[in-house]
Write an enzyme that holds these catalytic residues in place. Structure first.
Site, short mmCIF file in Angstrom:
data_model
loop_
_atom_site.label_atom_id
_atom_site.label_comp_id
_atom_site.label_asym_id
_atom_site.label_seq_id
_atom_site.Cartn_x
_atom_site.Cartn_y
_atom_site.Cartn_z
N ARG A 164 0.64 -0.88 0.22
CA ARG A 164 0.05 -0.05 0.11
C ARG A 164 0.78 0.83 -0.03
NH1 ARG A 164 -2.30 2.70 4.83
NH2 ARG A 164 -4.16 4.34 3.36
N HIS A 176 -2.83 10.88 0.66
CA HIS A 176 -2.15 11.15 2.45
C HIS A 176 -1.05 12.21 2.55
CE1 HIS A 176 -0.60 7.53 5.03
NE2 HIS A 176 -0.90 8.01 5.26
N GLU A 234 -7.26 8.69 6.26
CA GLU A 234 -7.44 9.38 7.39
C GLU A 234 -7.94 10.62 7.55
OE1 GLU A 234 -3.85 8.86 10.02
OE2 GLU A 234 -3.80 6.78 9.94
N ASN A 256 -7.16 1.92 9.83
CA ASN A 256 -5.99 2.44 10.59
C ASN A 256 -6.32 2.15 12.41
OD1 ASN A 256 -4.70 3.11 8.27
ND2 ASN A 256 -4.93 4.69 8.14
N TYR A 314 -3.79 1.93 16.17
CA TYR A 314 -3.08 2.08 16.20
C TYR A 314 -3.06 1.79 18.41
CZ TYR A 314 -0.63 2.86 12.62
OH TYR A 314 0.39 3.40 11.02
N GLU A 370 -3.27 0.31 8.10
CA GLU A 370 -2.35 0.35 8.90
C GLU A 370 -2.18 -0.39 10.92
OE1 GLU A 370 -1.40 4.49 9.51
OE2 GLU A 370 -1.61 4.77 7.33
O1 IFM Z 1 2.30 7.76 10.12
C1 IFM Z 1 1.38 7.87 10.29
C2 IFM Z 1 0.80 7.82 8.84
O2 IFM Z 1 1.26 8.65 8.07
C3 IFM Z 1 -0.43 7.86 9.07
N1 IFM Z 1 -1.69 6.81 10.24
C4 IFM Z 1 -0.50 6.69 11.39
C5 IFM Z 1 1.03 6.66 11.21
C6 IFM Z 1 1.70 6.71 12.26
O3 IFM Z 1 1.75 7.78 13.04
#
Ligand code: IFM
Length: 446
Positions: A78, A122, A167, A294, A296, A352
């Site tokens: 990606r 992006h 995002e 995404n 985290y 992500e």
């Molecule tokens: O690096 C970023 C990415 O560009 C978008 N999502 C979160 C990642 C980590 O912060």
């Protein structure tokens, strides 16, 4: 780590990057200036004055990077396309060299047996469009659709997976309200206008993408979603969690899947946002094929007295990454099952997931990033659980293929499966990358 991991046949294992974070070559091949060029060149915006001018020099070194992807056994890659490489001023004259760059990259990926997943936006908006108001100017939504048309006319015969935006929450709120990302504004009205126009642009772009990429192509959008929990069962904390969920998750999911903004958020933003135009919500909720998620970390919320949202996020004990983000793999399961229950996307990809740690190369030339390996492993387990619970999760992209420019943190946060020595541009596959190559080849862990 003993538990076996088994994923359904055809599950897609990949890694992700973004143009500004890796390409460098900020003025090469006729590329125009982006808002991130302008922002990073502005004193005081980025840690240590770092810029994306050179980054990982992927623009020149991409054949080497594709070979490394093969070493990792990636099924898919990606990446994002830099709008100002294609249209240096955002609209009008097309820069042939920009299209050629991605054309060659896509051919290189396919020759290596790696499926390209392209993100159109992006975050590197052409500066010339920012000068006209950027995402706060509704016309940008139409220029985005034109850009999508140009790119997909050229690459639609070979790219089967397209992501309109990465995002949009970050674009709108971190760029226009919190001021920490380009273009660096601090104005809620601007952020709300931008978030609406980003969604409109997604809806508009679906049409040329479908027309040019053909019926087999799969179109999606990627959202940064979080699993939200109240800090206690006090009603104030539960309401704070509800607001956080509304702000980060439902503000985008509801329009996309239900054709309306959530009422509680509209009430909160009252007077700050223009009424959508007549056809907007129908445009935004046009059917699309997959949701990119995404993930985290989670967000634990309690009621606060300050700020529009009146939320404090509560730091949790335990493992945190170099970003200060709590490692909470169960949140991925909670989030995926919740999204499925409330919105029922036909297909989901983790576009992500990954972790920043302070990696170093040891005397033997190795990067022993065990914590990243454990982070990924624990999240894969939760993905596997979600699939078993009926979530149509079809692929997983680790963030990131390689260390790169982490926005306002510059090069100080390393997320890669591959270590980058920025002085020499040497690449070293980290221990986590070697481990991940087993996962990609075994479709899990035997
Ligand atoms: O690096 C970023 C990415 O560009 C978008 N999502 C979160 C990642 C980590 O912060």
């Amino acid at each position: 780590m003993t538990q076996h991991l088994t994923f359904p046949p055809g599950f897609v294992w990949g890694a992700a990057t973004a143009s500004y974070q890796i390409e460098g070559a900020w003025q090469a091949g006729g590329k125009g200036e982006s808002i991130w060029d302008r922002f990073s060149h502005t004193h005081g915006k980025i840690e240590d004055g770092h810029t994306g001018d050179a980054a990982c020099d992927h623009y020149h070194l991409w054949p080497r990077d594709v070979a490394l992807m093969q070493d990792l056994g990636l099924h898919a890659y990606r990446f994002s396309i830099a709008w100002p490489r294609i249209l240096p001023t955002g609209r009008g004259a097309v820069n042939a060299a920009g299209l050629d760059f991605y054309d060659q990259l896509v051919d290189g990926l396919l020759a290596a047996g790696i499926q390209p997943y392209a993100t159109l936006y992006h975050w590197d908006l052409p500066q010339a469009l920012q000068d006209l108001g950027g995402w706060t100017n509704r016309d940008v939504a139409h220029w985005f659709a034109d850009y999508a048309d140009i790119v997909s006319r050229r690459l639609g015969d070979r790219i089967q997976h397209w992501i309109t935006h990465n995002e949009p929450w970050v674009v709108a709120f971190m760029g226009e309200w919190l001021g920490v990302h380009a273009p660096g504004n601090r104005d809620l009205r601007r952020a709300l206008a931008a978030s609406h126009h980003l969604l409109v642009s997604h809806g508009l772009a679906l049409e040329p993408l479908r027309a040019n990429a053909g019926p087999a192509a799969r179109l999606g959008i990627t959202l940064n979603l979080t699993a939200v929990y109240p800090a206690s069962d006090r009603s104030g904390d539960e309401a704070a969690a509800q607001r956080q969920d509304g702000f980060i998750n439902r503000w985008f999911l509801d329009p996309l899947y239900r054709g309306r903004y959530p009422d509680d958020m509209l009430a909160l933003f009252e007077g700050q946002m223009a009424e959508p135009q007549a056809n907007d919500m129908a445009l935004i909720s046009r059917p699309f094929d997959f949701l990119g998620v995404n993930y985290y970390t989670r967000s634990v919320c309690k009621a606060a007295r300050n700020g529009l949202l009146q939320i404090d996020t509560v730091q949790q004990p335990g493992e945190h990454t170099e970003m200060g983000w709590e490692v909470y793999p169960e949140g991925l399961y909670d989030l995926l099952t919740r999204v499925q229950r409330d919105y029922a996307p036909a297909s989901i990809y983790i576009t992500e997931n990954g972790a920043a740690y302070a990696d170093t190369v040891n005397g033997e030339g190795q990067v022993r990033d065990t914590r990243r390996e454990v982070y990924l492993y624990e999240h894969f387990i939760q993905a596997q659980r979600a699939i078993a619970a009926g979530v149509p999760l079809h692929g997983y992209f680790v963030w990131s293929l390689m260390d790169n420019f982490e926005w306002s943190f510059g090069y100080n946060k390393r997320f890669g499966l591959i270590y980058i020595d920025y002085a020499t541009q040497a690449r070293t596959i980290k221990q986590s990358g070697l481990w991940y190559s087993q996962v990609t080849r075994q479709n899990g862990l035997a």
